[in-house]
Design an enzyme around this catalytic site. Sequence first.
Site, PDB file in Angstrom:
ATOM      1  N   HIS A 155     -46.677 -58.417 -94.726  1.00 30.77           N
ATOM      2  CA  HIS A 155     -46.246 -59.462 -95.446  1.00 30.77           C
ATOM      3  C   HIS A 155     -46.764 -60.750 -95.144  1.00 30.77           C
ATOM      4  O   HIS A 155     -46.608 -61.414 -93.888  1.00 30.77           O
ATOM      5  CB  HIS A 155     -44.640 -59.581 -94.890  1.00 30.77           C
ATOM      6  CG  HIS A 155     -43.485 -58.773 -95.428  1.00 30.77           C
ATOM      7  ND1 HIS A 155     -43.550 -57.376 -94.625  1.00 30.77           N
ATOM      8  CD2 HIS A 155     -42.666 -58.407 -96.461  1.00 30.77           C
ATOM      9  CE1 HIS A 155     -42.665 -56.639 -95.259  1.00 30.77           C
ATOM     10  NE2 HIS A 155     -42.405 -57.271 -96.351  1.00 30.77           N
ATOM     11  N   GLY A 207     -35.608 -58.265 -88.808  1.00 31.30           N
ATOM     12  CA  GLY A 207     -35.862 -57.599 -89.892  1.00 31.30           C
ATOM     13  C   GLY A 207     -34.824 -57.343 -90.779  1.00 31.30           C
ATOM     14  O   GLY A 207     -34.830 -57.752 -92.040  1.00 31.30           O
ATOM     15  N   ARG A 262      -5.426 -50.088 -75.217  1.00 29.97           N
ATOM     16  CA  ARG A 262      -5.832 -51.370 -75.225  1.00 29.97           C
ATOM     17  C   ARG A 262      -5.205 -52.425 -74.275  1.00 29.97           C
ATOM     18  O   ARG A 262      -5.734 -53.328 -73.793  1.00 29.97           O
ATOM     19  CB  ARG A 262      -5.385 -52.139 -76.717  1.00 29.97           C
ATOM     20  CG  ARG A 262      -4.179 -52.235 -76.923  1.00 29.97           C
ATOM     21  CD  ARG A 262      -3.593 -52.583 -78.298  1.00 29.97           C
ATOM     22  NE  ARG A 262      -2.125 -52.288 -78.529  1.00 29.97           N
ATOM     23  CZ  ARG A 262      -1.274 -53.462 -79.175  1.00 29.97           C
ATOM     24  NH1 ARG A 262      -1.929 -54.400 -79.594  1.00 29.97           N
ATOM     25  NH2 ARG A 262      -0.303 -53.207 -79.242  1.00 29.97           N
ATOM     26  N   GLU A 318     -16.315 -60.795 -88.015  1.00 26.59           N
ATOM     27  CA  GLU A 318     -16.576 -59.628 -87.082  1.00 26.59           C
ATOM     28  C   GLU A 318     -18.145 -59.419 -86.985  1.00 26.59           C
ATOM     29  O   GLU A 318     -18.998 -59.158 -85.955  1.00 26.59           O
ATOM     30  CB  GLU A 318     -16.076 -58.052 -87.652  1.00 26.59           C
ATOM     31  CG  GLU A 318     -14.642 -58.214 -87.511  1.00 26.59           C
ATOM     32  CD  GLU A 318     -13.937 -58.976 -88.821  1.00 26.59           C
ATOM     33  OE1 GLU A 318     -14.665 -59.344 -89.899  1.00 26.59           O
ATOM     34  OE2 GLU A 318     -12.574 -59.067 -89.001  1.00 26.59           O
TER      35      GLU A 318
HETATM   36  C1  LIG Z   1     -30.531 -56.904 -94.658  1.00 23.82           C
HETATM   37  C2  LIG Z   1     -31.662 -56.775 -95.302  1.00 23.82           C
HETATM   38  N1  LIG Z   1     -31.836 -56.445 -96.847  1.00 23.82           N
HETATM   39  C3  LIG Z   1     -33.039 -56.316 -97.636  1.00 23.82           C
HETATM   40  C4  LIG Z   1     -34.082 -56.593 -96.911  1.00 23.82           C
HETATM   41  C5  LIG Z   1     -35.269 -56.146 -97.727  1.00 23.82           C
HETATM   42  N2  LIG Z   1     -36.222 -57.558 -97.827  1.00 23.82           N
HETATM   43  C6  LIG Z   1     -37.221 -57.886 -96.731  1.00 23.82           C
HETATM   44  S1  LIG Z   1     -37.750 -59.457 -97.120  1.00 23.82           S
HETATM   45  C7  LIG Z   1     -36.755 -59.648 -98.335  1.00 23.82           C
HETATM   46  C8  LIG Z   1     -36.830 -60.848 -99.103  1.00 23.82           C
HETATM   47  C9  LIG Z   1     -36.642 -62.300 -98.340  1.00 23.82           C
HETATM   48  O1  LIG Z   1     -36.909 -63.370 -99.038  1.00 23.82           O
HETATM   49  P1  LIG Z   1     -37.195 -64.492 -98.568  1.00 23.82           P
HETATM   50  O2  LIG Z   1     -36.235 -64.688 -97.208  1.00 23.82           O
HETATM   51  O3  LIG Z   1     -37.282 -65.506 -99.215  1.00 23.82           O
HETATM   52  O4  LIG Z   1     -38.773 -64.246 -97.718  1.00 23.82           O
HETATM   53  P2  LIG Z   1     -40.061 -64.619 -98.350  1.00 23.82           P
HETATM   54  O5  LIG Z   1     -40.245 -63.956 -99.557  1.00 23.82           O
HETATM   55  O6  LIG Z   1     -40.054 -66.025 -98.494  1.00 23.82           O
HETATM   56  O7  LIG Z   1     -41.216 -64.249 -97.266  1.00 23.82           O
HETATM   57  C10 LIG Z   1     -35.830 -58.596 -98.718  1.00 23.82           C
HETATM   58  C11 LIG Z   1     -34.747 -58.405 -99.812  1.00 23.82           C
HETATM   59  C12 LIG Z   1     -34.096 -56.778 -95.550  1.00 23.82           C
HETATM   60  N3  LIG Z   1     -35.274 -56.795 -94.673  1.00 23.82           N
HETATM   61  N4  LIG Z   1     -32.915 -56.984 -94.868  1.00 23.82           N
END
Ligand SMILES: Cc1ncc(C[n+]2csc(CCOP(=O)(O)OP(=O)(O)O)c2C)c(N)n1
Length: 662
Positions: A29, A118, A355, A409
């Site tokens: 990325h 992540g 508990r 939670e």
């Molecule tokens: C819980 C979760 N759901 C989905 C993903 C897959 N995912 C990775 S980055 C992303 C988009 C994130 O967008 P943003 O935070 O705006 O990052 P940018 O595109 O600006 O790098 C997704 C859906 C993940 N890593 N974690």
Amino acid sequence: MSSREQHDRMANAIRFLAMDAVEKANSGHPGLPMGCADIATVLFSRFLKFDAKAPHWADRDRFILSAGHGSMLLYSLLYLTGYEDMTIDQIKNFRQLGSKTAGHPEYGHAAGIETTTGPLGQGLANSVGFALGERIMNAAFGNDLVNHYTYVLAGDGCLMEGVSQEAIALAGHLKLNKLIVFWDNNNISIDGPVSLADNTDQVARFQASGWNASHIDGTDPEAIAYAIEAARHSDKPTMIACKTTIGFGAPTKAGTNKAHGSALGPEEIAGARKFFNWSSPPFEIPADILDAWRAVGKTGVKARTDWEGRLAKADAKLKGEFERRIAGKLPENFDAVLGDYKKKLSQDKPKVATRKSSEMALEVINGTVPETIGGSADLTGSNNTKTSQTKNITSDDYGQRYVHYGVREHGMAAAINGLTLHGGLIAYGGTFLCFSDYARPSMRLASLMGIRSIFVMTHDSIGLGEDGPTHQPVEHLAALRAIPNHNVFRPADAVETAECWQIALESEKTPSTLALTRQNLPTVRTEFSAKNLSSQGAYELAAASGEAVVTIFATGSEVEIALGARDLLEKHGHPTRVVSVPCFELFDLQSDDYRKKTIGNAKVKVAIEAGIRQGWDHLIGTDGIFVGMHGFGASGTIEQLYPHFGITADAAAKVVEARLHK
Ligand SMILES: Cc1ncc(C[n+]2csc(CCOP(=O)(O)OP(=O)(O)O)c2C)c(N)n1
């Protein structure tokens, strides 16, 4: 060179390392590091208190990359500032098997990675634990030893995840004013513009949760520095909404989702080289820029050595305690105290819910181990997580030991991980076992990271009664046992509960879940054993009168039922033994000999557990008899439900006899 030019070139070093590493790996990325390079450069070069050569220094500022997909931002910073773990070869091996530069930052792979991120939102939610941990340790050890900030970089994705609301509400409530979050406000996520799915006014949202929040130009170094300076003097946590451009500098892909998560390609990178006037080949940083970055890595040396001087001069007892706690070692008398307590239990033979046994064990533990921090997601009276030593932590008093996490939670589990990772603390928190589902993403990460987070999960079966199937866990033990490196304990009585707590506290690299009953259980371990029998995962609790034809395995509340079934079967002339199985995972670690001996070769093997069968076949075999749940529970009293689902001593003895007479 002007300081602005110097800043730009330092930021560009991050951009090109990220671009080129993703290109070489053909995966990753590049967009986030390119867009956020200015924020990172200002933070690291002007504010972050750290010493690259002493990355574990306890009073360092923490930097958490919540948007973990932008891992190359962090790896670039660690390389540029001179962390020993992060060589240029590691950067070149980005995302390759065995490298420290995993796809997403993984705790333990390289120093400087404070937590595994992540799964979006986790880092932000961990950071609440980090920032709270700093305040708790500060209250215990004073400004001289503990006084640092927690900085977080979060993306749109982090803020869209539900856990972020739990986290920011908790941080605002606790007025964690040394928590500073940068939001990479670039309007882009994977599917395209964020507006496809979200129009939240994030600044207003944070403000509503008790934060300072404001918009800045995230590419203007002075605006970034000004915002950080203001945040450091705030009495609330701060969110800085940084307007950036994803993939900044890529000629056609900047500002689009095409810069988010794949290699840019040679043309885009060549265009970016032109745009930034960057002539160095991939992975080569101009000497003056590398020198400037390496100097940044050393700016904290004085702060660190001053701190070491203060620690050396501190009262010997305080110093010793600080060092013990940071090393994660339990007090020396811990084993002896627990041993005495176990002896007393075997004499007193209490008939209490596990508990309650857990609360009793915690009363002893919390009196001996001052670093435990308890809590519950609004079920304190049900989870029995509070003891006489643990008064409420509030924004006016961080010197206490109990967190009311609210009905959060997931946020609780993530904060527990943050408290644990901060160092100096052992955090546990409770909810109903059924709602471990709501905490599971963070519980899983605790396992992946290999840290000592402790989850107290009560109301662990249909035994909770009339709340009914929405609250009755059936698949949860199996689901939690499926997580690698996670000890799932289901103790049978007060003695096993004390033993399981002891193991949880001693397991520095494995998180634990304690599954505990609502209903009272008799003490089955009436004979004192100095050895922690639960540490074997399973052990023979009651021998057969002769050569066993039946072995009954059971956990928790069903051990009592197993002993009842044994009595009936013995009466009918069938020698029967009972094996208590407080922890599958620890049993799997025993020697082949021990496992074979414990499983034995009785003709009929039975498991009794008020949950689903999944996972039991490795003890009883596919032809073993399972007495437990085969679907969801029902609303009713415990007295009705166990017979209704056939989980009684009578019912178990009957199916065994039917098998014996086949
Ligand atoms: C819980 C979760 N759901 C989905 C993903 C897959 N995912 C990775 S980055 C992303 C988009 C994130 O967008 P943003 O935070 O705006 O990052 P940018 O595109 O600006 O790098 C997704 C859906 C993940 N890593 N974690």
